[in-house]
Design an enzyme around this catalytic site. Structure first.
Site, short mmCIF file in Angstrom:
data_model
loop_
_atom_site.label_atom_id
_atom_site.label_comp_id
_atom_site.label_asym_id
_atom_site.label_seq_id
_atom_site.Cartn_x
_atom_site.Cartn_y
_atom_site.Cartn_z
CE LYS A 116 -4.33 -1.91 0.97
NZ LYS A 116 -5.68 -1.85 1.42
CE LYS A 197 -6.06 -7.63 -2.91
NZ LYS A 197 -7.02 -7.74 -1.88
CE LYS A 200 -14.15 -3.97 -1.74
NZ LYS A 200 -13.27 -3.72 -0.63
N1 AQP Z 1 -8.93 -10.71 -5.60
C1 AQP Z 1 -9.29 -11.36 -4.53
N2 AQP Z 1 -9.35 -12.70 -4.52
C2 AQP Z 1 -9.74 -13.36 -3.41
N3 AQP Z 1 -10.11 -12.76 -2.26
C3 AQP Z 1 -10.08 -11.42 -2.23
N4 AQP Z 1 -10.39 -10.51 -1.27
C4 AQP Z 1 -10.19 -9.27 -1.74
N5 AQP Z 1 -9.77 -9.32 -3.01
C5 AQP Z 1 -9.68 -10.64 -3.35
C6 AQP Z 1 -10.86 -10.87 0.07
O1 AQP Z 1 -11.93 -10.01 0.39
C7 AQP Z 1 -11.90 -9.75 1.79
C8 AQP Z 1 -12.05 -8.31 2.13
O2 AQP Z 1 -11.37 -7.45 1.33
P1 AQP Z 1 -11.27 -5.91 1.71
O3 AQP Z 1 -12.21 -5.15 0.90
O4 AQP Z 1 -11.39 -5.69 3.17
O5 AQP Z 1 -9.81 -5.58 1.39
P2 AQP Z 1 -8.95 -5.95 0.19
O6 AQP Z 1 -8.44 -7.35 0.32
O7 AQP Z 1 -7.92 -4.87 0.12
O8 AQP Z 1 -9.97 -5.90 -1.06
P3 AQP Z 1 -9.88 -5.01 -2.32
O9 AQP Z 1 -10.98 -5.29 -3.23
O10 AQP Z 1 -8.49 -5.13 -2.89
O11 AQP Z 1 -10.13 -3.58 -1.72
P4 AQP Z 1 -9.26 -2.26 -1.85
O12 AQP Z 1 -8.99 -2.10 -3.32
O13 AQP Z 1 -10.14 -1.20 -1.30
O14 AQP Z 1 -8.00 -2.45 -1.05
C9 AQP Z 1 -10.60 -10.33 2.34
O15 AQP Z 1 -10.92 -11.54 3.02
C10 AQP Z 1 -9.78 -10.59 1.12
O16 AQP Z 1 -8.93 -11.72 1.31
#
Ligand code: AQP
Length: 328
Positions: A116, A197, A200
């Site tokens: 990050k 990965k 969002k």
């Molecule tokens: N690409 C992914 N594949 C599998 N699992 C995923 N998770 C997120 N992306 C994937 C799982 O979703 C849960 C919560 O995610 P989060 O929103 O709290 O944070 P994150 O992992 O940072 O998700 P994003 O979509 O990447 O959000 P942003 O872009 O805002 O940082 C977790 O259990 C994660 O493993």
């Protein structure tokens, strides 16, 4: 069934949930609420969401969208408490106490922090560094015994276990050490950069939201990267599409995998078949989400009810922790 099980997990309200969030988290949460009714606490972690740049005008909408996604995916407020992290003030209060026993060096070694830091070069704040301490507070407040996580969160959970051990050793036993419950094979990659990965916070074209309109699913998949891998193997993009296909049409996933080994796979067929199947698979989700979106008061009431359930446990644990630390 383990009667003492307690499960905690959370998702950041940083936008509508995508296939990765569903296959890596939500789908598993729904199974756990059925396996352990009344023992699951599912949290919309808005305090975590503000560690990255965000628009305050959108935070409430994002929380509401996440709640809609939770409920439409099948989380059931009669079986699990669904709540908003910032509404239970003990989360940030316990995080402060835990900060005082967490070595900075450990936080600096966290992979997510390092990633990050690279992603938000102009916004490297202390909250980003302390993100895992708040996550530890989320988990320990509920004395969770099990935390459903993807591979990417295992390191944070190990830190939570260390913090619990250190607290118990220094002040007296309060927190059980939570075990990870790994979601296997569910890392979903970006459609446009399949070495990363699905996320969002990436460009919209790189992910498919759960409520995505079938036409848009088709358009996004058309542009998905499916470059061939090295030595005749499938590339990461095509592998990713097959991983998703395994969920929505396992027979077709086998067929396309066989075609691939025989060197006869047609990526355009794979994409169009996947688009059709995803559209069908999430049709009930889209319908439930539309119905819920038309009843915002009901949704906010459900969240309030979940928050009250969460508060009861959180306040008792926080009191215990404060007393052990010598506060009156
Ligand atoms: N690409 C992914 N594949 C599998 N699992 C995923 N998770 C997120 N992306 C994937 C799982 O979703 C849960 C919560 O995610 P989060 O929103 O709290 O944070 P994150 O992992 O940072 O998700 P994003 O979509 O990447 O959000 P942003 O872009 O805002 O940082 C977790 O259990 C994660 O493993």
């Amino acid at each position: 069934m383990n009667r003492d099980a307690r499960i905690l997990s959370g998702i950041q309200p940083t936008g509508k949930l995508h296939l990765g969030n569903y296959l890596g988290a939500l789908k598993n949460w729904v199974a756990l609420q059925d396996e352990f009714p009344h023992a699951c606490y599912y949290c919309i972690v808005d305090l975590h969401a503000i560690t990255a740049p965000y628009d305050p005008k959108e935070l409430k909408t994002n929380v509401f969208d996440t709640a809609l996604d939770f409920l439409a995916a099948g989380l059931d407020p009669d079986k699990a408490a669904i709540f908003i992290q910032s509404q239970v003030s003990e989360h940030s209060e316990l995080a402060w106490l835990l900060n005082t026993i967490t070595p900075i060096g450990m936080l600096e070694r966290m992979t997510q922090y390092k990633d990050k830091k690279k992603k938000h070069v102009d916004h490297i704040n202390a909250g980003l560094l302390n993100y895992p301490v708040l996550m530890a507070a989320d988990i320990l407040l509920y004395k969770a015994t099990m935390v459903p996580v993807g591979d990417d969160q295992v390191q944070h959970l190990e830190l939570t276990r260390e913090i619990a051990r250190k607290f118990n050793h220094s002040f007296g036993d309060v927190f059980p050490e939570p075990e990870p419950r790994l979601t296997r094979g569910a890392r979903i990659m970006s459609l446009l950069a399949p070495d990363n990965k699905m996320s969002k916070s990436d460009t919209e074209k790189s992910y498919i939201t759960l409520d995505e309109d079938p036409e848009r699913i088709k358009n996004k998949l058309k542009k998905a990267v499916t470059d061939a891998g090295t030595s005749g193997e499938l590339g990461p993009g095509a592998k990713n599409l097959l991983t998703i296909m395994e969920v929505v049409d396992p027979d077709a996933a086998d067929r396309f995998a066989k075609d691939a080994t025989e060197g006869q796979i047609r990526y355009s067929d794979l994409k169009m078949h996947l688009a059709d199947k995803l559209g069908e698979y999430f049709a009930p989700f889209r319908e439930r989400r539309r119905e819920l979106a038309a009843r915002p008061d009901t949704v906010w009431e459900l969240l309030l009810d979940g928050t009250q359930q969460a508060r009861r446990i959180a306040s008792a644990t926080f009191k215990e922790a404060k007393e052990k630390m010598g506060f009156i």
